[in-house]
Design an enzyme around this catalytic site. Structure first.
Site, PDB file in Angstrom:
ATOM      1  N   ASP A 155     -10.311   3.136  -3.503  1.00 10.80           N
ATOM      2  CA  ASP A 155     -10.943   1.915  -2.985  1.00 10.80           C
ATOM      3  C   ASP A 155     -12.364   1.723  -3.515  1.00 10.80           C
ATOM      4  O   ASP A 155     -13.164   2.653  -3.544  1.00 10.80           O
ATOM      5  CB  ASP A 155     -10.990   1.950  -1.454  1.00 10.80           C
ATOM      6  CG  ASP A 155      -9.604   1.784  -0.859  1.00 10.80           C
ATOM      7  OD1 ASP A 155      -8.618   1.839  -1.623  1.00 10.80           O
ATOM      8  OD2 ASP A 155      -9.521   1.616   0.367  1.00 10.80           O
ATOM      9  N   ASP A 191       0.820  -1.208   0.000  1.00 11.00           N
ATOM     10  CA  ASP A 191       0.000   0.000   0.000  1.00 11.00           C
ATOM     11  C   ASP A 191       0.861   1.268   0.000  1.00 11.00           C
ATOM     12  O   ASP A 191       2.091   1.196  -0.022  1.00 11.00           O
ATOM     13  CB  ASP A 191      -0.936  -0.063   1.227  1.00 11.00           C
ATOM     14  CG  ASP A 191      -2.350   0.344   0.894  1.00 11.00           C
ATOM     15  OD1 ASP A 191      -2.525   1.173  -0.011  1.00 11.00           O
ATOM     16  OD2 ASP A 191      -3.288  -0.156   1.558  1.00 11.00           O
ATOM     17  N   GLY A 220      -3.169   4.504  -8.348  1.00 10.38           N
ATOM     18  CA  GLY A 220      -3.029   5.295  -9.583  1.00 10.38           C
ATOM     19  C   GLY A 220      -2.247   6.575  -9.409  1.00 10.38           C
ATOM     20  O   GLY A 220      -2.181   7.397 -10.331  1.00 10.38           O
TER      21      GLY A 220
HETATM   22  C1  GLA Z   1      -6.010   1.071   1.364  1.00 12.48           C
HETATM   23  C2  GLA Z   1      -6.125   0.081   0.193  1.00 12.48           C
HETATM   24  C3  GLA Z   1      -7.223  -0.920   0.482  1.00 12.48           C
HETATM   25  C4  GLA Z   1      -6.926  -1.645   1.790  1.00 12.48           C
HETATM   26  C5  GLA Z   1      -6.750  -0.648   2.923  1.00 12.48           C
HETATM   27  C6  GLA Z   1      -6.243  -1.301   4.195  1.00 12.48           C
HETATM   28  O1  GLA Z   1      -7.140   1.879   1.475  1.00 12.48           O
HETATM   29  O2  GLA Z   1      -6.382   0.776  -1.005  1.00 12.48           O
HETATM   30  O3  GLA Z   1      -7.343  -1.836  -0.590  1.00 12.48           O
HETATM   31  O4  GLA Z   1      -5.755  -2.428   1.634  1.00 12.48           O
HETATM   32  O5  GLA Z   1      -5.803   0.361   2.585  1.00 12.48           O
HETATM   33  O6  GLA Z   1      -6.067  -0.377   5.231  1.00 12.48           O
END
Ligand code: GLA
Length: 384
Positions: A187, A130, A166
């Site tokens: 997300d 992440d 992105g």
């Molecule tokens: C980000 C990612 C998600 C998930 C959360 C976990 O928002 O984009 O897919 O992994 O972190 O905290």
């Protein structure tokens, strides 16, 4: 050391985040691995069981190593990995390029090589990485290159799923980093608007995705029906089964990884049928991994066909109505490189009805329900 076929086609599996977020533990992962096998998902091609954020303690140990939370994972991560492997599946985990993960657990910044070794020692096969709490002075591109190199040299084949939403023009440099996936979107939420917006946001970026490095438009919400532990993901409370089918069709033809996000221990038979449709999965898993092109309909913001050339010479065609009104979508074969003078038409196989639709000359038109789609495998045949 690295298996040269790692990530050739988009990975398929399950990830804990969409439904369970922080509420994860060893029993859930074991039961999910069991369900992956007993439900037929494994036979359909799903392979990875991935634990997302919230698995560790808030502090590293005295040697600087990450530690699995002993309340959630009392036997440690190696035991979880061993169990997943014993089912013939692969095991995935999660970390972050910043000082902390998005949920505030320790991130891998300045611990990249050490953490890659830890993951390897536990038997991890997939790492989602992440982009939260990234120090301001560091370029994201550099941090993804770091972790990619660390994984490629940790002594184990670990697929690298980069997740920077992105940012930083990722499609332009990710191929060179060595990652097998790049999250290109924010997300997903378990509602139609979110599905539609994520798909539309990447339709002009399909050419950047290819074998060994796939554009990841986020995990599936198919079958969740509002059942998330997390209010953000659950906003608006879920979709209809038809909307989930359109979502799955879009992700498949756009060559996104197929990472299931619902609770597969209790999914309905309709959800299982959607997720295991072999003709839709075959479109996603074609080894050439060519991104589809768009043939716009009369209302280009809502109606479009996506056309993907397949390795066997056929075409995969998805006809989508992302809008709110039923409408006709017409596909001129000229737009796919078939002039009338060629004397060729298309034999269309309907991947959801699972039967041949017929042979068509020069054009095919269909009425498509709002938020609906038609998915075809099209074979070129002589018509004149
Ligand atoms: C980000 C990612 C998600 C998930 C959360 C976990 O928002 O984009 O897919 O992994 O972190 O905290």
């Amino acid at each position: 050391m690295q298996d040269k076929y790692l990530g050739l086609t988009p990975p398929m599996g399950w990830n804990s985040w969409n439904t369970f977020t922080w509420n994860i533990n060893e029993a859930l992962i074991r039961e999910t691995a069991d369900a992956m096998v007993s439900s037929g998902l494994k036979d359909a091609g799903y392979q990875y069981v991935v634990i997302d954020d919230c698995w560790s303690l808030k502090q590293r140990d005295q040697n600087g190593c990450l530690v699995a939370d002993p309340e959630k994972f009392p036997n440690g991560m190696k035991a979880v990995a061993d169990y997943v492997h014993s089912k013939g599946l692969k095991f995935g985990m999660y970390s972050c390029d910043g000082t902390h993960t998005c949920a505030g657990y320790p991130g891998s910044f300045e611990h990249e090589f050490q953490d890659a070794e830890t993951f390897a020692s536990w038997g991890v096969d997939y790492l989602k990485y992440d982009n939260c709490y990234k120090p301001r002075h560091m370029e994201g591109e550099m941090l993804y290159k770091r972790m990619s190199l660390a994984l490629r040299n940790c002594g184990r084949d670990i697929l690298f799923s980069a997740c920077n939403w992105g940012a930083d023009g990722v499609h332009g440099w990710i191929q060179g980093s060595g990652a097998q996936l790049f999250r290109s979107t924010g997300d997903i939420q378990d509602n139609w608007e979110s599905i539609k917006n994520l798909a539309l946001s990447q339709m002009d970026k399909m050419a950047y995705s290819g074998p060994y490095c796939h554009n990841d438009i986020d995990m599936l919400v198919v079958g969740m029906h509002g059942g998330s532990n997390n209010e953000f993901i659950g906003t608006l409370g879920g979709c209809t089964d038809e909307e989930y089918r359109t979502h799955f069709s879009l992700w498949a033809i756009m060559n996104s990884p197929l990472m299931i996000g619902c609770d597969i221990r209790s999914m309905s038979s309709i959800t299982r049928e959607t997720l295991t449709n072999p003709d839709i999965i075959a479109i996603n898993q074609d080894m050439e991994c060519r991104g589809p092109y768009v043939v716009p309909g009369n209302d280009p913001a809502a109606m479009m066909s996506l056309v993907k050339p397949m390795g066997d010479g056929s075409l995969a065609i998805g006809m989508f109505n992302l809008g709110d009104k039923k409408g006709e979508l017409s596909l001129q074969f000229w737009d796919m490189g078939i002039p009338a003078a060629a004397g060729m038409g298309l034999e269309l196989y309907d991947c959801w009805a699972r039967k041949t639709e017929g042979v068509f000359d020069q054009r095919y038109a269909a009425q498509i329900e709002p938020h609906g789609c038609r998915m075809f495998r099209a074979k070129l045949v002589k018509v004149r």
